[in-house]
Scaffold this motif. Structure first.
Motif, PDB file in Angstrom:
ATOM      1  N   VAL A 120     -91.312 -74.189 -31.790  1.00  0.00           N
ATOM      2  CA  VAL A 120     -91.130 -72.772 -32.132  1.00  0.00           C
ATOM      3  C   VAL A 120     -92.337 -72.270 -32.912  1.00  0.00           C
ATOM      4  O   VAL A 120     -92.877 -71.187 -32.637  1.00  0.00           O
ATOM      5  N   LYS A 135     -88.054 -66.797 -25.978  1.00  0.00           N
ATOM      6  CA  LYS A 135     -88.384 -68.198 -26.237  1.00  0.00           C
ATOM      7  C   LYS A 135     -89.889 -68.428 -26.183  1.00  0.00           C
ATOM      8  O   LYS A 135     -90.443 -69.208 -26.973  1.00  0.00           O
ATOM      9  N   ARG A 170     -86.024 -69.236 -31.373  1.00  0.00           N
ATOM     10  CA  ARG A 170     -85.294 -70.502 -31.370  1.00  0.00           C
ATOM     11  C   ARG A 170     -84.012 -70.368 -30.540  1.00  0.00           C
ATOM     12  O   ARG A 170     -83.551 -69.258 -30.262  1.00  0.00           O
ATOM     13  N   LYS A 171     -83.431 -71.516 -30.203  1.00  0.00           N
ATOM     14  CA  LYS A 171     -82.111 -71.481 -29.574  1.00  0.00           C
ATOM     15  C   LYS A 171     -81.126 -70.780 -30.492  1.00  0.00           C
ATOM     16  O   LYS A 171     -80.272 -70.011 -30.051  1.00  0.00           O
ATOM     17  N   PRO A 186     -86.806 -71.861 -20.487  1.00  0.00           N
ATOM     18  CA  PRO A 186     -87.704 -70.692 -20.466  1.00  0.00           C
ATOM     19  C   PRO A 186     -88.516 -70.587 -19.182  1.00  0.00           C
ATOM     20  O   PRO A 186     -88.801 -69.486 -18.718  1.00  0.00           O
TER      21      PRO A 186
END
Length: 652
Positions: A81, A559, A564-565, A645
């Motif tokens: 990230v 993403k 982030r998730k 992604p």
């Protein structure tokens, strides 16, 4: 010093039938700042796969891609990230701008994910947009600008976090020739300003702008040659680096969720209205039960003195009532009181309860068919004869006053049966008490306002005692009234009476039983109404799943720029929270409106508010709506967070 090094990079995919396809084979490359590199090759050559690996969109490979000495393959999610936020910016062929965000918001999105303050991110974004020539278009939506302007927005978005590497995927593929030249000049200028720019293309024209051209075929680098030399320039694209130690805040996710919902405003309003039906139904059912219960309690309390507690002997008490009880059980129509009598020690025990100011003895007798009252030619049966106590106040008397010596009070229904005007008139009363037949001539002193109760004659304990003694019987109290010195102490007195194993008012017990039954009935109705909440949850779940599908490419973009998730989940959960909040507010509002209409009608016809919508019900309804919506949104949010992604960005 190289910004990035690729050493023996291999990438394979699983294909149908369990076979393996190797997309990249032993790729070795090194990139420095200030280079404009074109990676060219035919479709399927592996250039897009290489771009995804360099950009950190895919970290499943063999070999090493070193950035600052660390292999991207070994990055944790947090490190990956940070790589997207700090080191790399993407420019896509199809622009991949988020349609419901303005030009400014599209550019600030990367900084929003880093929780940069609104003032800082707008200042930085406007600086970049000014440099790329879009100063006058910052508040427009992407659909309102040209293709070339859209690509400039994409370039500004890639530059706004001041990354070291810019990756451009077919940056002119969707542009006309003139606009392509303008964009390529801009990209070239970015490289000349000191950044590493990597373009993935199949166009020789694009490659001609590069300082280095890497050719790839069948997953291998087959050529790597120098192109046109770049002229180092002053970095006019440089901005102050944002604070990268933070992540998307809850408030930021709420704002993004609101912007997303605004794009599909009509649909979201309909969803919220649909969800509000269940909340409204549950609130109305609970409020209706509360209203009816309050009416029952108020009606009971209005007919009793709040200072007085009624007490009976327990069912198992016998004493000198044993034979009478047996007779009553053998023939219920004899008109005998089956209640046990109070002894002196009982009244003394009750008198000792704290806050009891006085104890009044009383007697009540219930009968069917053995008691009647007569006036002139009219005769009516009554079911109860009861002595007057402090339980009955002058407020309970519709006409006249409480009885004195030789007087009685009769209920309104009994008075209507015997004659129109009875106050001050003598009536004849016949009743059977303790096996003694009483035939009394009494003056009606007042009319008791009993609504829906049994026909009853009230007289003083002394009058009834004297009359029974004249008939050869004896009267013993089968009911006592405890008068409190403080209305607030009445409940504690009743609790102590129960602890001493005496019985309270049968009317109150009946009302409590009815109240409990009403509560059960209310909760059952609320539960039935709550079934619609399940339908609402399914509807919200379905709509959010559709939203995930519709916004797959948007998720890929987020993403790619450092989302982030957890950020993706938070955005979708925030949307479900807002849907639940609006559903709850709509539900409470509609329920409130309907309650006003229902209460207006019930007050007009029955002089009572039938629905009591309390703040507790309203708040509980909103909270329940939010919980149901958020639970329904968890699965779609999780699905969105898990999207690849690379696959997301390929979605049309």
């Amino acid at each position: 010093m190289p910004v990035m090094e690729l050493k023996q990079v291999n990438k394979s995919y699983k294909v149908n039938g369990g076979e393996t396809f190797q997309a990249l084979k032993d790729v070795n490359l090194s990139f420095k700042k200030g280079e404009l590199i074109s990676i060219i090759g035919e479709s399927g050559s592996g250039k897009s796969t290489l771009m995804n690996l360099i950009g950190g969109l895919d970290s499943d490979f063999q070999g090493e891609i070193l950035v600052n000495g660390e292999n991207i393959r070994d990055y944790s999610e947090k490190s990956l990230v940070q790589y997207h936020k700090e080191k790399v910016g993407f420019v896509f062929q199809s622009f991949n701008l988020i349609s419901h965000l303005s030009v400014l918001d599209n550019v600030t999105l990367a900084m929003t994910l880093s929780n940069v303050s609104k003032a800082d991110r707008e200042k930085r974004a406007k600086e970049i947009l000014d440099v790329v020539g879009l100063k006058d278009h910052v508040y427009k939506k992407p659909d309102a600008i040209s293709g070339g302007q859209k690509q400039r927005v994409a370039i500004a978005r890639a530059l706004v976090n001041d990354p070291d590497i810019i990756i451009a995927d077919e940056p002119t593929g969707a542009l006309d020739s003139e606009t392509s030249n303008q964009v390529l000049e801009m990209i070239k200028e970015i490289a000349e300003n000191g950044k590493l720019v990597i373009m993935v293309t199949h166009s020789e024209k694009v490659a001609a702008y590069s300082s280095r051209v890497v050719t790839i075929d069948d997953g291998r680098v087959i050529d790597d040659q120098a192109g046109n030399a770049l002229i180092v320039k002053e970095n006019k694209y440089k901005t102050e680096k944002p604070n990268r130690n933070k992540n998307l805040s809850l408030l930021g996710s709420m704002k993004l969720a609101l912007l997303n919902m605004k794009e599909k405003l009509s649909r979201n309003i309909l969803i919220a209205l649909g969800g509000s039906v269940g909340i409204m139904s549950v609130i109305l059912m609970l409020s209706l039960g509360s209203g009816v219960n309050a009416y029952l309690t108020d009606t009971m309390n209005s007919q009793v003195n709040p200072l007085v507690s009624e007490v009976h002997m327990p069912d198992e008490a016998t004493g000198n009532e044993t034979e009478i009880n047996k007779l009553q059980k053998q023939n219920p129509l004899l008109g005998l009181s089956s209640a046990a009598s109070f002894e002196t020690e009982n009244t003394e025990e009750l008198a000792g309860i704290e806050h009891v100011e006085s104890v009044e003895e009383g007697f009540t007798n219930f009968s069917v068919g053995s008691s009647k009252a007569s006036f002139e030619e009219n005769t009516a049966q009554f079911m109860s004869i009861t002595t007057v106590s402090s339980m009955i106040t002058s407020a309970d008397i519709l006409e006249g006053e409480l009885p004195n010596e030789g007087e009685v009070v009769i209920t309104e229904n009994l008075a209507d049966t015997l004659g129109d005007v009875l106050v001050g008139k003598d009536i004849q009363i016949e009743t059977l008490i303790n096996e003694e037949l009483l035939d009394l001539t009494m003056t009606v002193s007042g009319i008791y306002g009993s609504e829906g109760g049994m026909d009853t004659v009230y007289l003083s304990y002394e009058n009834l005692e004297n009359a029974l003694e004249e008939a050869g019987g004896e009267l013993a109290p089968n009911i006592v009234y405890l008068v409190s010195d403080d209305a607030d102490a009445t409940e504690s007195i009743k609790a102590e009476v129960e602890r001493l194993e005496y019985k309270g008012s049968s009317t109150e017990a009946l009302a409590d039983t009815f109240s409990q039954m009403l509560d059960i009935f209310t909760y059952v109705l609320a539960g039935v109404a709550g079934i619609s909440l399940i339908v609402s949850a399914i509807m919200i779940l379905t709509v959010l799943y559709i939203s995930v599908v519709e916004r797959t490419k948007e998720i890929g973009v987020i993403k790619a720029i450092g989302g982030r998730k957890k950020d993706i989940r938070r955005i979708f959960v925030s949307e479900s929270f807002l849907i639940g909040l609006f559903s709850g507010l709509f539900g409470v509002g509609i329920a409130w409106g309907l309650s006003l209409a229902a209460n207006a009608a019930s007050t007009h016809y029955f002089d009572v508010d039938i629905i009591i919508l309390t703040p507790t019900y309203a708040i509980a309804g909103i909270v329940l709506s939010i919980i149901i919506s958020m639970v329904a949104g968890l699965m779609p949010a999780s699905k969105a967070a898990k999207l690849d992604p690379v696959e997301s960005l390929r979605r049309d």
